[in-house]
Design a protein around this motif. Sequence first.
Motif, mmCIF file in Angstrom:
data_model
loop_
_atom_site.group_PDB
_atom_site.id
_atom_site.type_symbol
_atom_site.label_atom_id
_atom_site.label_comp_id
_atom_site.label_asym_id
_atom_site.label_seq_id
_atom_site.Cartn_x
_atom_site.Cartn_y
_atom_site.Cartn_z
ATOM 1 N N GLY A 45 0.813 -1.213 0.000
ATOM 2 C CA GLY A 45 0.000 0.000 0.000
ATOM 3 C C GLY A 45 0.842 1.257 0.000
ATOM 4 N N ASN A 46 0.216 2.341 0.382
ATOM 5 C CA ASN A 46 0.896 3.629 0.416
ATOM 6 C C ASN A 46 1.983 3.634 1.475
ATOM 7 N N LEU A 47 3.045 4.372 1.190
ATOM 8 C CA LEU A 47 4.141 4.511 2.147
ATOM 9 C C LEU A 47 3.881 5.712 3.044
ATOM 10 N N HIS A 48 4.165 5.566 4.329
ATOM 11 C CA HIS A 48 4.126 6.739 5.197
ATOM 12 C C HIS A 48 5.517 7.375 5.193
ATOM 13 N N ILE A 49 5.670 8.514 5.826
ATOM 14 C CA ILE A 49 6.893 9.313 5.700
ATOM 15 C C ILE A 49 8.141 8.544 6.141
ATOM 16 N N ALA A 50 8.037 7.748 7.191
ATOM 17 C CA ALA A 50 9.215 6.998 7.650
ATOM 18 C C ALA A 50 9.617 5.934 6.629
ATOM 19 N N GLN A 51 8.638 5.348 5.970
ATOM 20 C CA GLN A 51 8.955 4.333 4.957
ATOM 21 C C GLN A 51 9.495 4.972 3.684
ATOM 22 N N GLY A 52 9.087 6.167 3.402
ATOM 23 C CA GLY A 52 9.492 6.837 2.168
ATOM 24 C C GLY A 52 10.745 7.666 2.340
ATOM 25 N N ILE A 53 10.593 8.836 2.891
ATOM 26 C CA ILE A 53 11.702 9.786 2.979
ATOM 27 C C ILE A 53 12.792 9.306 3.945
ATOM 28 N N MET A 54 12.397 8.825 5.117
ATOM 29 C CA MET A 54 13.409 8.404 6.090
ATOM 30 C C MET A 54 14.212 7.201 5.582
ATOM 31 N N ARG A 55 13.562 6.279 4.900
ATOM 32 C CA ARG A 55 14.296 5.128 4.365
ATOM 33 C C ARG A 55 15.289 5.610 3.312
ATOM 34 N N ALA A 56 14.893 6.564 2.477
ATOM 35 C CA ALA A 56 15.813 7.101 1.468
ATOM 36 C C ALA A 56 17.018 7.764 2.144
ATOM 37 N N ILE A 57 16.773 8.549 3.166
ATOM 38 C CA ILE A 57 17.868 9.217 3.886
ATOM 39 C C ILE A 57 18.807 8.182 4.496
ATOM 40 N N ASN A 58 18.247 7.185 5.155
ATOM 41 C CA ASN A 58 19.065 6.172 5.826
ATOM 42 C C ASN A 58 19.858 5.326 4.843
ATOM 43 N N VAL A 59 19.235 4.934 3.751
ATOM 44 C CA VAL A 59 19.955 4.151 2.737
ATOM 45 C C VAL A 59 21.069 4.994 2.125
ATOM 46 N N ASN A 60 20.803 6.261 1.892
ATOM 47 C CA ASN A 60 21.841 7.138 1.324
ATOM 48 C C ASN A 60 23.058 7.245 2.254
ATOM 49 N N LYS A 61 22.837 7.275 3.552
ATOM 50 C CA LYS A 61 23.960 7.301 4.493
ATOM 51 C C LYS A 61 24.782 6.021 4.365
ATOM 52 N N MET A 62 24.089 4.908 4.281
ATOM 53 C CA MET A 62 24.779 3.617 4.192
ATOM 54 C C MET A 62 25.581 3.519 2.892
ATOM 55 N N THR A 63 24.976 3.899 1.782
ATOM 56 C CA THR A 63 25.690 3.783 0.505
ATOM 57 C C THR A 63 26.840 4.783 0.422
ATOM 58 N N LYS A 64 26.666 5.941 1.041
ATOM 59 C CA LYS A 64 27.764 6.915 1.085
ATOM 60 C C LYS A 64 28.962 6.338 1.845
ATOM 61 N N ALA A 65 28.668 5.471 2.814
ATOM 62 C CA ALA A 65 29.727 4.823 3.601
ATOM 63 C C ALA A 65 30.308 3.608 2.875
ATOM 64 N N GLY A 66 29.844 3.377 1.641
ATOM 65 C CA GLY A 66 30.411 2.296 0.844
ATOM 66 C C GLY A 66 29.621 1.000 0.863
ATOM 67 N N VAL A 67 28.477 0.986 1.505
ATOM 68 C CA VAL A 67 27.670 -0.227 1.608
ATOM 69 C C VAL A 67 26.904 -0.455 0.306
ATOM 70 N N HIS A 68 26.890 -1.706 -0.138
ATOM 71 C CA HIS A 68 26.007 -2.112 -1.233
ATOM 72 C C HIS A 68 24.705 -2.551 -0.584
ATOM 73 N N PHE A 69 23.596 -1.923 -0.950
ATOM 74 C CA PHE A 69 22.325 -2.152 -0.275
ATOM 75 C C PHE A 69 21.415 -2.992 -1.146
ATOM 76 N N LYS A 70 20.912 -4.097 -0.581
ATOM 77 C CA LYS A 70 19.975 -4.971 -1.285
ATOM 78 C C LYS A 70 18.600 -4.846 -0.636
ATOM 79 N N PHE A 71 17.616 -4.533 -1.460
ATOM 80 C CA PHE A 71 16.229 -4.520 -1.012
ATOM 81 C C PHE A 71 15.564 -5.794 -1.486
ATOM 82 N N TRP A 72 14.990 -6.523 -0.576
ATOM 83 C CA TRP A 72 14.249 -7.739 -0.886
ATOM 84 C C TRP A 72 12.792 -7.335 -1.033
#
Length: 173
Positions: free
Chosen positions: A43-70
């Motif tokens: 269904g629809n994403l709420h703000i934590a699922q949308g914007i906050m997840r993008a922010i958090n994933v961006n921090k991880m990838t900036k640190a060199g992490v390869h991120f896999k979404f299942w």
Amino acid sequence: MKLEERFQLIKEDGEEILTEEELRDLLQRKKNPIAYDGFEPSGNLHIAQGIMRAINVNKMTKAGVHFKFWVADWFAWMNNKMGGDLEKIQTVGKYQIEVWKASGMDLDHVEFIWSNSVMNNGDYWKRVIEIARLNSLSRIVRCSQIMGRNESDALSAAQIFYPCMQCSDIFEL
């Protein structure tokens, strides 16, 4: 980026760091460690699922992490999301990915893996059955909270496989 900067970026997001020493060791040994997260398209994403997840994933990838979404489309199907219509579930999954793109998620080091594409190989199901063989039904039912259920809920036969499949996912990813 220096090791300590990478460590601090990941630590900002990581609530499940076993020990800081292990994380530092991992970052020293691997330039691009792998992290993963799974989601049921439902269904629809709420703000934590949308914007906050993008922010958090961006921090991880900036640190060199390869991120896999299942993208757990079959799991959502088992949980009767979107009325149990697999096509609708997959459409919602595509929508959610588009929301993350629009929210600024840097996809250069992000990989989306659809569960249905992996589950079509024999090794996956062999591992699921092996996990099921090594556990009792009561132990599997105790794990039902991972799919938003209680032990007292009436589970479908398909939902009994859910914890075994989720365990198999870890090895797959």
